[in-house]
Write a protein that holds these residues in place. Sequence first.
Motif, mmCIF file in Angstrom:
data_model
loop_
_atom_site.group_PDB
_atom_site.id
_atom_site.type_symbol
_atom_site.label_atom_id
_atom_site.label_comp_id
_atom_site.label_asym_id
_atom_site.label_seq_id
_atom_site.Cartn_x
_atom_site.Cartn_y
_atom_site.Cartn_z
ATOM 1 N N VAL A 372 0.795 -1.258 0.024
ATOM 2 C CA VAL A 372 -0.005 -0.045 -0.067
ATOM 3 C C VAL A 372 0.818 1.316 0.118
ATOM 4 N N VAL A 373 2.196 1.167 0.664
ATOM 5 C CA VAL A 373 3.090 2.336 0.900
ATOM 6 C C VAL A 373 3.451 2.898 -0.496
ATOM 7 N N SER A 374 3.923 1.564 -1.021
ATOM 8 C CA SER A 374 4.560 1.669 -2.433
ATOM 9 C C SER A 374 3.665 2.054 -3.396
ATOM 10 N N ASP A 375 2.450 1.801 -3.445
ATOM 11 C CA ASP A 375 1.451 2.257 -4.426
ATOM 12 C C ASP A 375 0.997 3.741 -4.331
ATOM 13 N N ASP A 376 0.970 4.160 -2.890
ATOM 14 C CA ASP A 376 0.591 5.348 -2.546
ATOM 15 C C ASP A 376 1.687 6.474 -2.747
ATOM 16 N N THR A 377 3.055 6.173 -2.488
ATOM 17 C CA THR A 377 3.922 7.107 -2.389
ATOM 18 C C THR A 377 4.173 7.931 -3.809
ATOM 19 N N THR A 378 4.496 9.117 -3.758
ATOM 20 C CA THR A 378 4.969 10.051 -4.813
ATOM 21 C C THR A 378 6.275 10.197 -4.764
ATOM 22 N N ASP A 379 7.014 9.880 -3.764
ATOM 23 C CA ASP A 379 8.625 10.029 -3.434
ATOM 24 C C ASP A 379 9.345 9.123 -4.335
ATOM 25 N N ALA A 380 9.754 9.242 -5.232
ATOM 26 C CA ALA A 380 10.434 8.549 -6.217
ATOM 27 C C ALA A 380 11.510 7.730 -5.770
ATOM 28 N N ALA A 381 12.340 8.031 -4.762
ATOM 29 C CA ALA A 381 13.412 7.616 -4.046
ATOM 30 C C ALA A 381 12.951 6.544 -3.142
ATOM 31 N N MET A 382 11.740 6.771 -2.474
ATOM 32 C CA MET A 382 11.206 6.003 -1.520
ATOM 33 C C MET A 382 10.533 4.773 -2.245
ATOM 34 N N LYS A 383 9.992 4.861 -3.651
ATOM 35 C CA LYS A 383 9.477 4.025 -4.293
ATOM 36 C C LYS A 383 10.541 3.204 -4.826
ATOM 37 N N GLN A 384 11.769 3.728 -5.325
ATOM 38 C CA GLN A 384 12.813 3.136 -5.718
ATOM 39 C C GLN A 384 13.556 2.033 -4.409
ATOM 40 N N SER A 385 13.722 2.295 -3.368
ATOM 41 C CA SER A 385 13.846 1.721 -2.029
ATOM 42 C C SER A 385 13.196 0.633 -2.116
ATOM 43 N N ILE A 386 11.698 0.786 -2.229
ATOM 44 C CA ILE A 386 10.864 -0.498 -1.914
ATOM 45 C C ILE A 386 10.934 -1.469 -2.926
ATOM 46 N N THR A 387 11.106 -0.963 -4.310
ATOM 47 C CA THR A 387 11.211 -1.870 -5.447
ATOM 48 C C THR A 387 12.273 -2.849 -5.262
ATOM 49 N N VAL A 388 13.635 -2.125 -5.139
ATOM 50 C CA VAL A 388 14.867 -2.658 -4.943
ATOM 51 C C VAL A 388 14.837 -3.926 -3.998
ATOM 52 N N GLU A 389 14.284 -3.470 -2.733
ATOM 53 C CA GLU A 389 14.372 -4.449 -1.526
ATOM 54 C C GLU A 389 13.186 -5.485 -1.841
ATOM 55 N N THR A 390 12.387 -5.263 -2.558
ATOM 56 C CA THR A 390 11.132 -6.053 -2.853
ATOM 57 C C THR A 390 11.823 -7.163 -3.713
ATOM 58 N N GLU A 391 12.500 -6.517 -4.655
ATOM 59 C CA GLU A 391 13.204 -7.545 -5.780
ATOM 60 C C GLU A 391 14.165 -8.480 -4.831
ATOM 61 N N LEU A 392 15.080 -7.853 -4.316
ATOM 62 C CA LEU A 392 16.132 -8.461 -3.524
ATOM 63 C C LEU A 392 15.681 -9.619 -2.460
ATOM 64 N N ALA A 393 14.378 -9.134 -1.932
ATOM 65 C CA ALA A 393 13.798 -10.267 -0.990
ATOM 66 C C ALA A 393 13.704 -11.598 -1.727
ATOM 67 N N GLU A 394 13.392 -11.785 -2.899
ATOM 68 C CA GLU A 394 13.298 -12.960 -3.639
ATOM 69 C C GLU A 394 14.541 -13.818 -3.373
ATOM 70 N N LYS A 395 15.865 -13.070 -3.340
ATOM 71 C CA LYS A 395 17.080 -13.895 -3.393
ATOM 72 C C LYS A 395 17.568 -13.961 -1.838
ATOM 73 N N PHE A 396 16.983 -13.380 -0.837
ATOM 74 C CA PHE A 396 17.414 -13.344 0.560
ATOM 75 C C PHE A 396 17.758 -14.951 1.003
ATOM 76 N N GLY A 397 18.793 -15.018 1.923
ATOM 77 C CA GLY A 397 18.910 -16.211 2.563
ATOM 78 C C GLY A 397 18.332 -16.044 4.070
ATOM 79 N N GLU A 398 18.733 -16.990 4.573
ATOM 80 C CA GLU A 398 18.371 -16.938 6.051
ATOM 81 C C GLU A 398 18.751 -15.967 6.960
#
Length: 445
Positions: A372-398
Amino acid sequence: MHPATHPTSAPDGRSYRTPRLRRRLLRGLLAAVVALPLVGAAAACGDDAGADGKTKISIFWWGGEARAQLTEQALDLYTKKNPDVTFEKTWQANQGYFDKLATLTAGGNPPDLFQIDDNFLAEYAARNTTLDLASYQESGKLDTTKFPPSLLQYGVVDGKLAGLAAGENTQGLVYNKTLLTKNGLPEPTTGMSWEEHIAWAEQVAKKTKVPGTQDPSADYKAFWVWLRQQGKDLYSGSELGFTAEDVTRWFELWKGARDRGATPTADVIHEGNQTDITKQLVVTGKAATSWVWVNQMPELKKNTADELGVIAYPGDPSAQWARASMYWSVFRGSKNAEIAVDVINFLSNDPEAVKLLGTDRGLPSNLDLRRVVSDDTTDAAMKQSITVETELAEKFGESPQVPIKGHSKVRAELIKAAENAQYGRATPAEAAAQFVAASQAAIAS
């Protein structure tokens, strides 16, 4: 606590408010007779109700003015929805925060609720300063059903849930995209080896005269990720998870990078080793990359007109994990513990509160509200942070274990030893031996 006039419901229909037990009403009446005014920067953990019949929760956190404003707004929202709860709010900059927290908790004037990070969580849990939140989680009073399991686990110390992640974070390599584009240079990519990263940084330095990368040999985040890629870890139980030979290899890797001109000189590296995010070399123009946390992207962006990019640290990204950027913990002796836990629940799971807080403390721990926060934010840097970490989360280890007592000293010793090597005051092997000896002393004390 009396039923709130404006309760907020959880997705399963539960209310975020905490019912006040009848005995608390009696305690409140007694407090009305004998209550004394609260004094000090952070109010002591007192009885539930003051002379006005309201419960005052003392809360202490660190951060800049922006975090203070957002946090105060979220707490005001809690009071609006729970009118019989008010807050004694105290915040300060990171510098000196843990000295103040140690004084408050040792001196009989502790806050009910306080912010803490993984540098100190194990230490405070070992002292029985933190309340075990597990029973509240099991009863549903602390809803963690939308948390990534590894993020929740990263708050467990000796089988007890010592803190709840206020947000999720991970390590991020931030680079100056504008500089690279202007000079026709390729951007770094997730999955590059450490050697490939250094070769890329050398290429950047030769073409732009700007060193391609900050030297992260003093940065515990980078060292930790590198260790995990070698099958080691920062800690193993109550011991160090690495040897002097491991540290020597790490220091030699970066000596080679310095010798090739891929990094700045020692004086500039030292400048980059400072914790102030506004002085990171990627925004002061003294290096093309900095080694930070992904959630710091918006703050970095405020300090440069250039476009920034962010990727994982070099090597296998599965060495990175869902790290709690910081935690909320409740003082074990708090007489307001149940309400303090409810405040944590509210800050983590109330849609309005989570939207208000954004990514200031990392990505929202509640995965549904993160979207919800990602969809609602107009802050480009905040959106970039969420996108990058969401993508990285798929590669995270324990997640690794929470750092042990003495971790903050280990971090400081790494900076000292790495700078000895950077300035040429010691060879990599000598600096490594110094670091291991000092670290073993730190965790043993």
